[in-house]
Design a protein around this motif. Sequence first.
Motif, PDB file in Angstrom:
ATOM      1  N   VAL A 521      12.357  24.405  29.159  1.00  0.00           N
ATOM      2  CA  VAL A 521      11.929  22.997  29.242  1.00  0.00           C
ATOM      3  C   VAL A 521      11.153  22.763  30.528  1.00  0.00           C
ATOM      4  O   VAL A 521      10.106  22.094  30.537  1.00  0.00           O
ATOM      5  N   ARG A 522      11.644  23.319  31.648  1.00  0.00           N
ATOM      6  CA  ARG A 522      10.907  23.172  32.915  1.00  0.00           C
ATOM      7  C   ARG A 522       9.525  23.807  32.815  1.00  0.00           C
ATOM      8  O   ARG A 522       8.524  23.234  33.274  1.00  0.00           O
ATOM      9  N   ASN A 523       9.445  24.977  32.215  1.00  0.00           N
ATOM     10  CA  ASN A 523       8.149  25.652  32.062  1.00  0.00           C
ATOM     11  C   ASN A 523       7.207  24.856  31.164  1.00  0.00           C
ATOM     12  O   ASN A 523       5.997  24.769  31.426  1.00  0.00           O
ATOM     13  N   ALA A 524       7.763  24.276  30.112  1.00  0.00           N
ATOM     14  CA  ALA A 524       6.935  23.493  29.188  1.00  0.00           C
ATOM     15  C   ALA A 524       6.369  22.260  29.877  1.00  0.00           C
ATOM     16  O   ALA A 524       5.201  21.886  29.653  1.00  0.00           O
ATOM     17  N   ARG A 525       7.156  21.620  30.719  1.00  0.00           N
ATOM     18  CA  ARG A 525       6.689  20.417  31.421  1.00  0.00           C
ATOM     19  C   ARG A 525       5.529  20.738  32.364  1.00  0.00           C
ATOM     20  O   ARG A 525       4.632  19.916  32.563  1.00  0.00           O
ATOM     21  N   THR A 526       5.539  21.929  32.954  1.00  0.00           N
ATOM     22  CA  THR A 526       4.485  22.275  33.916  1.00  0.00           C
ATOM     23  C   THR A 526       3.246  22.885  33.258  1.00  0.00           C
ATOM     24  O   THR A 526       2.193  22.953  33.891  1.00  0.00           O
ATOM     25  N   SER A 527       3.373  23.320  32.004  1.00  0.00           N
ATOM     26  CA  SER A 527       2.246  24.041  31.390  1.00  0.00           C
ATOM     27  C   SER A 527       1.658  23.359  30.162  1.00  0.00           C
ATOM     28  O   SER A 527       0.655  23.828  29.626  1.00  0.00           O
ATOM     29  N   TYR A 528       2.247  22.245  29.707  1.00  0.00           N
ATOM     30  CA  TYR A 528       1.800  21.680  28.431  1.00  0.00           C
ATOM     31  C   TYR A 528       0.352  21.200  28.484  1.00  0.00           C
ATOM     32  O   TYR A 528      -0.388  21.306  27.496  1.00  0.00           O
ATOM     33  N   ARG A 529      -0.107  20.668  29.651  1.00  0.00           N
ATOM     34  CA  ARG A 529      -1.495  20.179  29.733  1.00  0.00           C
ATOM     35  C   ARG A 529      -2.484  21.331  29.574  1.00  0.00           C
ATOM     36  O   ARG A 529      -3.499  21.202  28.883  1.00  0.00           O
ATOM     37  N   ARG A 530      -2.186  22.421  30.230  1.00  0.00           N
ATOM     38  CA  ARG A 530      -3.074  23.603  30.132  1.00  0.00           C
ATOM     39  C   ARG A 530      -3.115  24.124  28.696  1.00  0.00           C
ATOM     40  O   ARG A 530      -4.191  24.422  28.150  1.00  0.00           O
ATOM     41  N   ILE A 531      -1.945  24.217  28.061  1.00  0.00           N
ATOM     42  CA  ILE A 531      -1.879  24.730  26.686  1.00  0.00           C
ATOM     43  C   ILE A 531      -2.589  23.783  25.729  1.00  0.00           C
ATOM     44  O   ILE A 531      -3.366  24.219  24.865  1.00  0.00           O
ATOM     45  N   LEU A 532      -2.346  22.487  25.875  1.00  0.00           N
ATOM     46  CA  LEU A 532      -2.982  21.506  25.004  1.00  0.00           C
ATOM     47  C   LEU A 532      -4.495  21.523  25.192  1.00  0.00           C
ATOM     48  O   LEU A 532      -5.257  21.457  24.210  1.00  0.00           O
ATOM     49  N   GLY A 533      -4.936  21.650  26.448  1.00  0.00           N
ATOM     50  CA  GLY A 533      -6.374  21.723  26.717  1.00  0.00           C
ATOM     51  C   GLY A 533      -7.023  22.900  26.024  1.00  0.00           C
ATOM     52  O   GLY A 533      -8.121  22.783  25.455  1.00  0.00           O
ATOM     53  N   ALA A 534      -6.343  24.056  26.051  1.00  0.00           N
ATOM     54  CA  ALA A 534      -6.888  25.250  25.397  1.00  0.00           C
ATOM     55  C   ALA A 534      -7.001  25.052  23.889  1.00  0.00           C
ATOM     56  O   ALA A 534      -7.911  25.582  23.249  1.00  0.00           O
ATOM     57  N   CYS A 535      -6.085  24.274  23.305  1.00  0.00           N
ATOM     58  CA  CYS A 535      -6.130  24.018  21.860  1.00  0.00           C
ATOM     59  C   CYS A 535      -7.236  23.029  21.488  1.00  0.00           C
ATOM     60  O   CYS A 535      -7.814  23.124  20.399  1.00  0.00           O
ATOM     61  N   LEU A 536      -7.533  22.093  22.392  1.00  0.00           N
ATOM     62  CA  LEU A 536      -8.468  21.013  22.065  1.00  0.00           C
ATOM     63  C   LEU A 536      -9.908  21.309  22.471  1.00  0.00           C
ATOM     64  O   LEU A 536     -10.830  20.629  22.021  1.00  0.00           O
ATOM     65  N   VAL A 537     -10.101  22.289  23.332  1.00  0.00           N
ATOM     66  CA  VAL A 537     -11.453  22.595  23.811  1.00  0.00           C
ATOM     67  C   VAL A 537     -12.000  23.811  23.075  1.00  0.00           C
ATOM     68  O   VAL A 537     -11.315  24.822  22.917  1.00  0.00           O
ATOM     69  N   ARG A 538     -13.240  23.711  22.624  1.00  0.00           N
ATOM     70  CA  ARG A 538     -13.910  24.816  21.942  1.00  0.00           C
ATOM     71  C   ARG A 538     -15.096  25.273  22.781  1.00  0.00           C
ATOM     72  O   ARG A 538     -15.786  24.459  23.401  1.00  0.00           O
ATOM     73  N   SER A 539     -15.351  26.565  22.787  1.00  0.00           N
ATOM     74  CA  SER A 539     -16.402  27.130  23.632  1.00  0.00           C
ATOM     75  C   SER A 539     -17.773  26.584  23.275  1.00  0.00           C
ATOM     76  O   SER A 539     -18.646  26.451  24.125  1.00  0.00           O
ATOM     77  N   ARG A 540     -17.961  26.226  22.000  1.00  0.00           N
ATOM     78  CA  ARG A 540     -19.267  25.702  21.571  1.00  0.00           C
ATOM     79  C   ARG A 540     -19.298  24.180  21.564  1.00  0.00           C
ATOM     80  O   ARG A 540     -20.137  23.560  20.908  1.00  0.00           O
ATOM     81  N   GLY A 541     -18.342  23.559  22.267  1.00  0.00           N
ATOM     82  CA  GLY A 541     -18.279  22.104  22.307  1.00  0.00           C
ATOM     83  C   GLY A 541     -17.610  21.554  21.062  1.00  0.00           C
ATOM     84  O   GLY A 541     -16.804  22.223  20.425  1.00  0.00           O
ATOM     85  N   ASN A 542     -17.979  20.329  20.693  1.00  0.00           N
ATOM     86  CA  ASN A 542     -17.339  19.692  19.547  1.00  0.00           C
ATOM     87  C   ASN A 542     -18.005  20.021  18.223  1.00  0.00           C
ATOM     88  O   ASN A 542     -17.558  19.557  17.170  1.00  0.00           O
TER      89      ASN A 542
END
Length: 794
Positions: A521-542
Amino acid sequence: MAEMEDFVGQELHPVDDDLFKEPMKKRRRSDRDQRFRAFPSVEQSALKEYEKLESRTRRVLSNTYQKLIQCVFLDDSIPNGLKYLINRLLALIEKPSLDPIYIGLFGSTGAGKSSLINAIIQQAMFLPVSGESICTSCIVQVSSGCCEQYEAKIHLLSDQEWKEELKTLTKLLHRTEELGREEADVWDGDDAVEEAIWKLQMFYGKGAERKNYEQLLRAKPKGKIPTSRIITLKAEEAGELSVKLDPYIRTKRRDWDGESGETHIWPLIKHVEVILPKSQLIPEGVVLVDIPGTGDFNSKRDEMWKKTIDKCSVIWVISDIERVSGGRAHEDLLNESIRACQRGFCKDVALVVTKTDKLHLQEYLRERKVGNQAIQSQREAVLERNEMIKLQRNRILKEKLKRKLPTDSKVLEASDLVYTVSAQEYWQQALLTEEETEIPKLREHIRKRLLDKKRRMVTKYVTEAFGLLLLTDSFNCTEHLPNEYLHMSGLRRFVEEKIQLLEKAIDQCFAHIAQPLQEGVRNARTSYRRILGACLVRSRGNQGFHQTLKAVCLKNGIYASRTLARIDLNEAITQPIYDQIDPVFGGIFRVGTPSGSALMPHIDAFKHSLQEKMTEIGIRNGWKYDSYKKSFLIQEISAILGGLEGHILRKKRRIYESLSSSVQNDLKPCYEEAGQITGKKACERMKDVIRRGVDRQVAEGMFERAQERMQHQFQQLKHGITEKVKGSIATMLTLASSQGDGLYKELADVKSEYKEMEKIHRSLREVAENAVLRRGMQEFLLRMSPSKAGPPKT
């Protein structure tokens, strides 16, 4: 609480008023013999002996059941103890001979799953092989039976299930006039949009994508839909069924312009079952499952995809030789397979590398770094390369499994974690022998698992039946009841004390998950933004991501495409928790090696303590019919607690998935809000809503709630186990002490059945000893036989 009540309410051997049900008819001898055609003669002999023991046991149980039924047929009221006994007999009579062994072939499109199944069942081109324009599009199960014809059943979505998908598809295609021309073009190029358009056009015809949900409900489908929602196909020959089946299980290229009715029904297909007649290569009881690698956009098909993976006791991750060295798709498949070991029934994971006959000789020789021995032919190069891949991938896979599973996990004990196969060479044998293609090795692995499962099942079945016959035969005696009642009373007190100790042991076992869960849980709280960003960002944009993201929101954080990698935001942001708990979680539910963190050894210890106490009481106080009672009690306790294992394994899936399902439930409002967004800059606005929604939920304790939910699920399991044990063992002890008190004083004479059961029980050991001798002789003959020569060198 409802979950626990469901569990407690399930009796292993329910007392049912419907006692006069006819036992199911036994299988004809000729049909039984056909089941062993896939086995070599030595294994056939062992299976026939086990089958014979099982058949004799069923006959004895059936005779005993009929005698007891005749005894009470005209009576208005039957004592509960006798009801319990009669229903136990009926349950054993109707128990399936063997639960199917599901072997999942799990891989991406084009990996060679269908080709591999075709080679294993020795039917070239039976299932469609992926090419430039086609691929297997749904879950396909292949098994063999005693039928005379080849048969396939195509299961379709129900009317309600299709309406739910139709609603989502039309929402996905909706966009407002606010979009600019350039943005609209990008929106139309989205993978999710293309697939939605394709499905609607295939099912309703061109122009369907421009209609709304209500208009499509009134539209007439292009294909004919049976009211049963099942299409059955039959044929005398494999090739004939293959032709009939082909349109249903192949995805055509999206610009394909065919007009067959079968193809038009494709969007409705949920899964396909294929049954082969009397296969000499695949034994009855084994189901090969071709599983697409990413799941499905339809919620019901996607749920079935996960459940299919979880019910497989063997998973072969299929990857062709050119993709095995890396890539996200390959890693995703391995990770999903390892998760199946955690949440499902899987105890055997292996990597099957396909198309291993492919090799560019000059390029290989130029890059070769192995030894100084000269390579004389393409064949030698292929064999050397394949052996190197086995060693490398075996080490990598074992290291990956060790990070996720307990060090003593049965998966890690497997002698073969990697197979290198070639379906093409199996048929052509231009470079490799049949054995070197390793298709026979996979068949042998299947046979060994089935033989071992049959041996364990028959041993348990005969032993359990013997205990019931011992007790039934003892019911006609009513001597020394007061003294024996006192002994039973002491045993009850002992059981109550041991159940309290079992409850404490389970608490200590489950307590091992607390610390890694907290760290996760502690690890998830510190890393969720980075993980979510990787899921939402695409190399070729939108570009090409607008409606894919909308599809993710419409499906509460999950999107499964046939062409793209699976997206699961809920699982992604909880992955840091799973990384911490996986080894401990696997340790809790492992079977075998005793340890403080494993659940089943505590239940086994409880069982052994009760059995030892029974023996002690019998020796010290001398039950007149100790041999009857003791044997019954020992076997019945084994049956009760043995039944717990299957239930625990089924419950662990809910426990394991409680983290991601809790997060999904908390984020549902944010997904719904994002899914409603249309107009200019919709993609960025959806991302912003998701990010803010996740931030808000994390601040309000989303991960902590997931932690509490998993711990609550563990507590539910503990209460269910202890209540089940209390109820079942109390009923069993009442039954064992109820001669003349609550049972008929004169039951039917079953001495002849008891004596026959005693002979069968003795035969078990003889069969096991004979099997060991035959196996030793087979291994000796294999060592002494000359190896086959390979194809000529080229």
